[in-house]
Design a protein around this motif. Structure first.
Motif, PDB file in Angstrom:
ATOM      1  N   ALA A 218      34.290  39.882  47.849  1.00  0.00           N
ATOM      2  CA  ALA A 218      34.080  40.570  46.545  1.00  0.00           C
ATOM      3  C   ALA A 218      32.996  40.243  45.522  1.00  0.00           C
ATOM      4  O   ALA A 218      32.097  40.983  44.933  1.00  0.00           O
ATOM      5  N   VAL A 219      32.949  38.768  45.329  1.00  0.00           N
ATOM      6  CA  VAL A 219      32.152  38.223  44.476  1.00  0.00           C
ATOM      7  C   VAL A 219      30.773  38.413  44.871  1.00  0.00           C
ATOM      8  O   VAL A 219      29.849  38.902  43.850  1.00  0.00           O
ATOM      9  N   ALA A 220      30.275  38.220  45.997  1.00  0.00           N
ATOM     10  CA  ALA A 220      29.073  38.573  46.602  1.00  0.00           C
ATOM     11  C   ALA A 220      28.626  40.015  46.485  1.00  0.00           C
ATOM     12  O   ALA A 220      27.290  40.402  46.442  1.00  0.00           O
ATOM     13  N   LEU A 221      29.503  40.979  46.745  1.00  0.00           N
ATOM     14  CA  LEU A 221      29.158  42.443  46.843  1.00  0.00           C
ATOM     15  C   LEU A 221      29.090  42.525  45.124  1.00  0.00           C
ATOM     16  O   LEU A 221      28.317  43.787  44.635  1.00  0.00           O
ATOM     17  N   TRP A 222      29.950  42.177  44.128  1.00  0.00           N
ATOM     18  CA  TRP A 222      29.964  42.796  42.888  1.00  0.00           C
ATOM     19  C   TRP A 222      28.879  42.017  42.101  1.00  0.00           C
ATOM     20  O   TRP A 222      28.128  42.839  41.226  1.00  0.00           O
ATOM     21  N   LEU A 223      28.624  40.813  42.120  1.00  0.00           N
ATOM     22  CA  LEU A 223      27.716  40.181  41.394  1.00  0.00           C
ATOM     23  C   LEU A 223      26.360  40.571  41.262  1.00  0.00           C
ATOM     24  O   LEU A 223      25.669  41.149  40.071  1.00  0.00           O
ATOM     25  N   PRO A 224      25.854  40.788  42.284  1.00  0.00           N
ATOM     26  CA  PRO A 224      24.577  41.432  42.379  1.00  0.00           C
ATOM     27  C   PRO A 224      24.108  43.043  41.762  1.00  0.00           C
ATOM     28  O   PRO A 224      23.113  43.209  41.297  1.00  0.00           O
ATOM     29  N   ARG A 225      25.366  43.698  41.817  1.00  0.00           N
ATOM     30  CA  ARG A 225      25.168  44.981  40.881  1.00  0.00           C
ATOM     31  C   ARG A 225      25.214  44.792  39.575  1.00  0.00           C
ATOM     32  O   ARG A 225      24.964  45.492  38.734  1.00  0.00           O
TER      33      ARG A 225
END
Lengths: 344, 255
Positions: A218-225
């Protein structure tokens, strides 16, 4: 201080580094395996029909011990580095650390309560003890971070300076409570507590891995956004607002994401310092501060470096193992000092 | 177009801005003058939607500012704060490129705009340099280029708010930056600029607003506002007003 590398070269280098770290983590240890056997074992774990159908020694070692440990290291390293980037962006300071908002000390306090409290009630059943420990650590991290965030809010606005100061105070308070538990603990409990605080990837199992992997995903998908918003935030909160970003929501999301990520990482592997601080800093020196590159690159570098640190922890005193927190601090702290002196 | 009606702002129980009625006009530069603490930056904060008014409204194109979504607003209203603290080593063109974040105009177009905005702010030679290696005045020009890039090329309907854009600049750049601002306004954008130098204001602004203790004291052309009596009242300064020998605008000389 213009960056030395093009992003593409950096990603190629980081990819190679990660491959090397993965190979080392799966192949090396008390029983070292040749590359071919390691690959075969790893591929068969994924369900590919390679070689015979019977389980051999390599497969047992890779499948039961090294694969979960490697996955744990990957997730913890990636999450700590990503959350480090998030905090350095939130505080607009390249020397900020995820520990600033109290998530690490809160998790440590939660773990101390579980360990010492559990011992006081005559011991937790062996089967659920590790889960209870992780759960308490995770909840502790979330709770202290939530408190830091609450204290930083006034009139609907979040002051990062107040959050920073509240974080310092609550960190001190949490460590005082941990000290109290340490004082109250008997010898066996004391040992568990101490080792937990030093961090380790030892004892990784698939069952305890899933929650962390989910959070890491979740963190790896969300932060780059939020990379563009983080870039704007570095200019200043007003500037980011004038560029059209919802700064209050962004700050809330960054704090929540870090609490979740670091909380889960600490719950799974104990306290591992300096990855969240040093990795983003290092990557920034190589390619500059643009979050669109910094976030994925830090994720790869954090995962690789943590695996390599774990490898060192396993191999230096083999067959005994050093706690990984000692290794990351032993390498990270002098490196951090070097950066400080260099930056002057 | 940006409009304020009967605008008042309270801060910490004090009224720091009261009864401001103002309409920025397309293609025109409005200068805001006043002593320290007169409420100039507060006015800018209120006009940009950062400070919520206690009374009155701020409207952008007739719609209350708070009803605009962030990115929608950012595409037609850009703000240059007094000072920016950026402690990360972005390259100059990356900083200016952040002005394009509210837009989705594509890399090629954005790069052209960044270069044009850098040229307008007389900072084209800084391309490729690290922001942290720049002097204070150079940084200020880079940030001006950033807000110009945000509205580039400055068509009608765009509004630019500048808080002391010349405070760290050498004399030549004080003039070249305000000339660039005028040229930007000439494309159709409405500009509000906070200034301390009365002569710069006289030369480059179409209208002036004089603030004292959060209240507007005068609003009009430089000839109407820059007279000895209001300047004595607001700044406590005894001045002589002359004419610029070549340009003809008022020239303020302290007695």
């Amino acid at each position: 201080m213009t960056p030395a590398l093009r992003p593409r070269s950096l990603f190629i280098a980081l990819g190679l580094l990660l491959a090397l770290a993965l190979w080392g983590s799966l192949a090396l240890g008390p029983v070292s395996l040749p590359l071919g056997e390691t690959l075969q074992a790893a591929l068969r774990l994924l369900g590919l029909p390679l070689g015979g159908s019977e389980l051999n020694q390599a497969q047992l070692i890779v499948g039961q011990i090294r694969m979960p440990r490697t996955l744990l290291g990957l997730a913890v390293g990636a999450v700590l580095a990503l959350c480090g980037v998030a905090m350095q962006g939130l505080f607009r300071n390249p020397l900020a650390d995820p520990g600033l908002i109290g998530v690490s000390s809160g998790a440590a306090l939660g773990a101390a309560i579980a360990i010492v409290g559990g011992a006081a009630f005559g011991g937790i059943p062996e089967a659920i003890a590790p889960y209870l420990l992780s759960l308490c650590a995770f909840v502790g991290g979330l709770a202290v971070t939530a408190l830091v965030y609450r204290l930083g809010r006034r009139d609907g606005l979040t002051s990062v300076v107040t959050m920073l100061l509240a974080g310092i105070a609550l960190n001190a308070l949490a460590f005082a409570c941990i000290g109290l538990f340490t004082y109250l603990a008997d010898d066996a409990t004391l040992r568990t507590l101490t080792f937990w605080n030093l961090g380790s990837l030892n004892g990784a199992s698939y069952a305890r891995l899933w929650p962390l992997l989910l959070v890491a995903f979740a963190v790896a998908l969300w932060l780059p956004r939020r990379a563009r918003a983080l870039n704007a935030l570095l200019l200043g909160e007003s500037e980011a607002r004038h560029l059209g970003f919802e700064v209050e929501r962004l700050k809330r999301e960054l704090v929540f994401c870090t609490a979740l990520g670091v909380g889960a990482a600490v719950a799974a592997a104990g306290m591992i310092g300096f990855i969240g601080l040093v990795v983003p800093h290092l990557v920034r020196l190589l390619v500059g501060p643009d979050h669109r590159v910094l976030l994925p690159a830090s994720m790869l570098a954090g995962a690789s470096l943590l695996l390599l640190a774990d490898l060192a922890a396993r191999l230096v005193l083999a067959p005994a193992e050093l706690p990984i927190g000692i290794v990351t601090a032993l390498i990270g702290a002098p490196f951090f000092l070097y950066l400080l002196i260099r930056g002057r | 177009m940006l409009q304020a009606e009967a605008l008042s702002i309270h801060r910490g129980g004090r009224t720091v801005l009261e009864g401001v009625d103002l309409a920025l006009q397309p293609g025109r530069v409005l200068g805001v003058l006043g002593p320290n603490g007169a409420g100039k930056s507060t006015l800018l904060g209120a006009l940009s939607g950062e400070l919520a008014p206690a009374h009155g409204h701020v409207r952008l194109h007739g719609r209350p500012l708070e009803q605009w979504s962030g990115s929608e607003r950012a595409r037609c209203l850009a703000v240059l704060p007094q000072s920016s603290t950026l402690s990360f080593g972005f390259r100059v063109e990356e900083v200016v490129g952040m002005g394009r974040l509210p837009h989705a105009t594509g890399l090629v177009c954005d790069r052209e705009i960044v270069e044009a905005a850098l040229r307008a702010a007389d900072a084209a030679h800084l391309f490729g340099r690290s922001y942290l290696a720049l002097s204070g005045g150079e940084r200020q020009r880079v940030h001006l280029a950033r807000v110009l890039a945000q509205l580039w090329p400055g068509a009608q309907g765009q509004t630019l708010l500048l808080d002391e854009p010349t405070s760290m600049l050498d004399p030549l750049h004080q003039h070249s930056i305000l000339q660039a601002t005028r040229a930007f306004a000439a494309q159709g954008a409405a500009v509000l600029v906070i200034l301390h130098d009365l002569n710069l204001a006289a030369r480059y602004c179409d209208r002036l607003l004089l603030l004292q203790d959060g209240r507007p004291q005068a609003l009009g052309s430089p000839d109407e506002v820059l007279r000895p009596e209001p300047l004595k009242q607001v700044f406590g300064l005894d001045v002589l007003i002359q004419r610029h020998p070549e340009q003809g605008h008022p020239l303020i000389v302290v007695r």
